[in-house]
Structure formats: C-alpha cells, structure tokens
Design a protein around this motif. Structure first.
Motif, PDB file in Angstrom:
ATOM      1  N   SER A 104       0.829  -1.212   0.000  1.00 48.07           N
ATOM      2  CA  SER A 104       0.000   0.000   0.000  1.00 48.07           C
ATOM      3  C   SER A 104       0.858   1.254   0.000  1.00 48.07           C
ATOM      4  N   ALA A 105       1.897   1.256   0.820  1.00 51.17           N
ATOM      5  CA  ALA A 105       2.790   2.414   0.871  1.00 51.17           C
ATOM      6  C   ALA A 105       3.475   2.625  -0.472  1.00 51.17           C
ATOM      7  N   GLY A 106       3.911   1.538  -1.095  1.00 48.28           N
ATOM      8  CA  GLY A 106       4.582   1.632  -2.388  1.00 48.28           C
ATOM      9  C   GLY A 106       3.674   2.181  -3.467  1.00 48.28           C
ATOM     10  N   VAL A 107       2.447   1.677  -3.527  1.00 44.87           N
ATOM     11  CA  VAL A 107       1.495   2.141  -4.537  1.00 44.87           C
ATOM     12  C   VAL A 107       1.150   3.609  -4.324  1.00 44.87           C
ATOM     13  N   GLY A 108       0.897   3.991  -3.069  1.00 45.09           N
ATOM     14  CA  GLY A 108       0.524   5.377  -2.779  1.00 45.09           C
ATOM     15  C   GLY A 108       1.618   6.360  -3.136  1.00 45.09           C
ATOM     16  N   LEU A 109       2.842   6.089  -2.699  1.00 46.58           N
ATOM     17  CA  LEU A 109       3.951   6.986  -2.998  1.00 46.58           C
ATOM     18  C   LEU A 109       4.245   7.038  -4.491  1.00 46.58           C
ATOM     19  N   SER A 110       4.145   5.897  -5.154  1.00 47.60           N
ATOM     20  CA  SER A 110       4.394   5.856  -6.601  1.00 47.60           C
ATOM     21  C   SER A 110       3.373   6.697  -7.357  1.00 47.60           C
ATOM     22  N   ALA A 111       2.107   6.576  -6.976  1.00 48.15           N
ATOM     23  CA  ALA A 111       1.047   7.335  -7.648  1.00 48.15           C
ATOM     24  C   ALA A 111       1.270   8.838  -7.522  1.00 48.15           C
ATOM     25  N   VAL A 112       1.682   9.267  -6.332  1.00 46.17           N
ATOM     26  CA  VAL A 112       1.920  10.693  -6.102  1.00 46.17           C
ATOM     27  C   VAL A 112       3.078  11.190  -6.960  1.00 46.17           C
ATOM     28  N   MET A 113       4.186  10.453  -6.956  1.00 42.99           N
ATOM     29  CA  MET A 113       5.373  10.905  -7.692  1.00 42.99           C
ATOM     30  C   MET A 113       5.197  10.794  -9.205  1.00 42.99           C
ATOM     31  N   ILE A 114       4.434   9.796  -9.665  1.00 46.07           N
ATOM     32  CA  ILE A 114       4.163   9.686 -11.100  1.00 46.07           C
ATOM     33  C   ILE A 114       3.351  10.885 -11.581  1.00 46.07           C
ATOM     34  N   SER A 115       2.410  11.331 -10.736  1.00 43.23           N
ATOM     35  CA  SER A 115       1.587  12.489 -11.109  1.00 43.23           C
ATOM     36  C   SER A 115       2.406  13.774 -11.160  1.00 43.23           C
ATOM     37  N   ILE A 116       3.506  13.812 -10.404  1.00 42.31           N
ATOM     38  CA  ILE A 116       4.362  15.000 -10.388  1.00 42.31           C
ATOM     39  C   ILE A 116       5.371  14.971 -11.534  1.00 42.31           C
ATOM     40  N   ALA A 117       5.879  13.798 -11.838  1.00 36.48           N
ATOM     41  CA  ALA A 117       6.941  13.669 -12.844  1.00 36.48           C
ATOM     42  C   ALA A 117       6.458  14.073 -14.233  1.00 36.48           C
TER      43      ALA A 117
END
Length: 285
Positions: A104-117
């Motif tokens: 869950s932590a991995g998916v959440g952090l990835s989603a946030v950073m993908i939206s920023i990148a």
C-alpha cells in the motif's frame, strides 16, 4: 563490456530475458519453501517507488542527471525487503500484515510521484509491463552485474539459505546467523526484482518468480529438482514470451507471463494424466 556493445537492441533484450529467466525461479524456490511468494508483489511496488523517485531527482536537478532509475529502484527494493522483515517481527502473530502494508505504501507513494513527474506514458508503460526494446547497454550491464552477484550469494550461502528456509529454529541452534542470512536473502529478492523490471515489468515480475516454480513442484522429487525444473520452465516462458510478443506485436512482459501460465496449465494436465505415484517425493533437499 565489448561483447555487450556488439549486441543489437533485440539481442540485448533477449540476453537480459535469459538472465532473468535463469535467476528468478531460484529465488522463487526459496520463497516457496518459506511460504512467502507474495513478498515479490509487495516489493515490486516498492521498487516502482524507487524508480519514480529516481526519475524525479533527474528532472529536478542537473546534479542527479546521471542517475539511472534502476539503481534507485534497487535501493528501494532493498529498503522494502528489510522493512518487511522488521514488520514481521513487530507483528509476530500477524506476519501476513507486513506485505499489504508495504504494498500500500509503495502504490501510494508511486502514484503521487508519477503524477508529479514530467514523463510520458511510454516510459512508465515500459517500467510497469516491460519492453525488451527499451533495454539499453547500461540496463543490460546492470542486469548482468546484479545477476552475477545473485548467483555468488546463492552459491556461497546455499546451505545456510536452505537450512533457514526449511527451519529457522534448527538453523539458529546449529550456529547459523539467521539475521545475517535473512539480510542476504532480502538483498537477493531486491536484486532479482530490480533486474527484472525492464524486461518483465514491475507489475508482472512476481509472476516470473512464482509460475515456473509452481510448475516445477508438480514433478520435482527434491528441492534441487525444483531449482532445475524451475530454471527450465522459466527460460521456456521467457523465450516463448519474447518470440510470441515479437510476432503478435504485444507487450513482452505480458506474453512472458501468459506463456508461464500456459506452461503451468500444461504441467498440471500432464501430471493429471500420469499414473498416481509416478513421481514419488523424496525428503532430501
């Protein structure tokens, strides 16, 4: 290095796939004995977090322009594997909670950073589902070095890894440093997942670790047989997936997994057709 430079982009992808198909079932066999095959799914999502962090670092500062996201993915996978071990100690009676927490932590952090990148869909698609066409020379070198390191760890600590996988308490009383070997095993998982992401894809790497071993255990008489058959089925899945994806013009990682499923179904069908007791189980490893 000169040998790698002479390879075409397609040959680089095939070479990377063969290396991954050889090593992934080895880790899968140990995870199977430990009844922890699901750990690969959790760590793959943590690896994505490391990759997105690496991409963001490259975009935000020229100082980090040299960073290869594969390396940040490896660091994230290693950190995630160690954190899973820690959580399993914290939740001694509910150790299965460690995987969904990390996932869950991995998916959440990835989603946030993908939206920023500021990165296109194609690049993320290659990381998520794999593409042999995107395997660069540096990627192949990374896969080769991590593969060699993985094989060295397995070769030097095979007996210790095997002992702890079957019975940690017995291994501890035998003088084996359980904490040290568990750390090495965590490093192994991180290495295999990080080296597999470019060919199979982060979301599908767990399947390549699990499916060949699942087919192998149907016929294996010992743990060594599981390793050998797992490698054979893993290489068959990789080669079959690469060839079929080339002619069908579909995602390589997806076809590798589909081929692995077909092999598993075929193995189960063959096992069912054979007379009962044809494969007698042995207790030796």
């Amino acid at each position: 290095m000169e040998i790698f430079q002479q390879l075409t982009f397609l040959e680089r992808g095939i070479a990377a796939g063969l290396l991954i198909g050889f090593i992934s079932p080895l880790i899968g066999a140990f995870l199977l004995v430990r009844r922890m095959t699901i750990i690969s799914e959790g760590l793959s999502h943590v690896t994505l977090t490391g990759i997105t962090a690496g991409v963001l670092m490259m975009q935000t500062s020229a100082v980090f322009a040299f960073i290869n996201p594969l390396y940040t993915g490896l660091l994230a996978a290693l950190a995630g594997s160690l954190l899973i071990e820690k959580l399993r100690q914290v939740y001694k009676h509910f150790q299965e909670l460690a995987i969904p927490i990390i996932l869950s932590a991995g998916v959440g952090l990835s989603a946030v950073m993908i939206s920023i990148a500021e990165t296109g869909y194609t690049e993320w698609y290659a990381y998520l589902f794999g593409s042999i066409l995107t395997v660069t020379l540096s990627d192949l070198l990374f896969i080769f070095l991590t593969g060699v390191l993985s094989m060295l760890i397995i070769g030097f600590f095979y007996k210790e890894l095997l002992s702890i996988s079957f019975d940690q308490e017995f291994a501890s009383t035998s003088g084996i440093s359980v904490r040290k070997i568990n750390f090495l095993f965590s490093l192994l998982i991180a290495l295999v997942i990080s080296m597999s992401m470019k060919v199979v894809g982060i979301l599908l790497v767990g399947a390549l670790i699990t499916l060949p071993v699942a087919a192998a255990i149907l016929f294996a008489k010992s743990f060594r047989h599981v390793l050998l058959l797992g490698i054979i089925f893993g290489e068959a899945a990789v080669l079959g997936g690469i060839v079929s994806s080339y002619y069908l013009n579909v995602a390589t990682g997806g076809m590798i997994v589909v081929t692995g499923i077909i092999i598993l179904i075929g193995a189960a069908a063959v096992k069912k057709l054979l007379p009962e007791g044809f494969f007698s189980k042995e207790e030796t490893a």
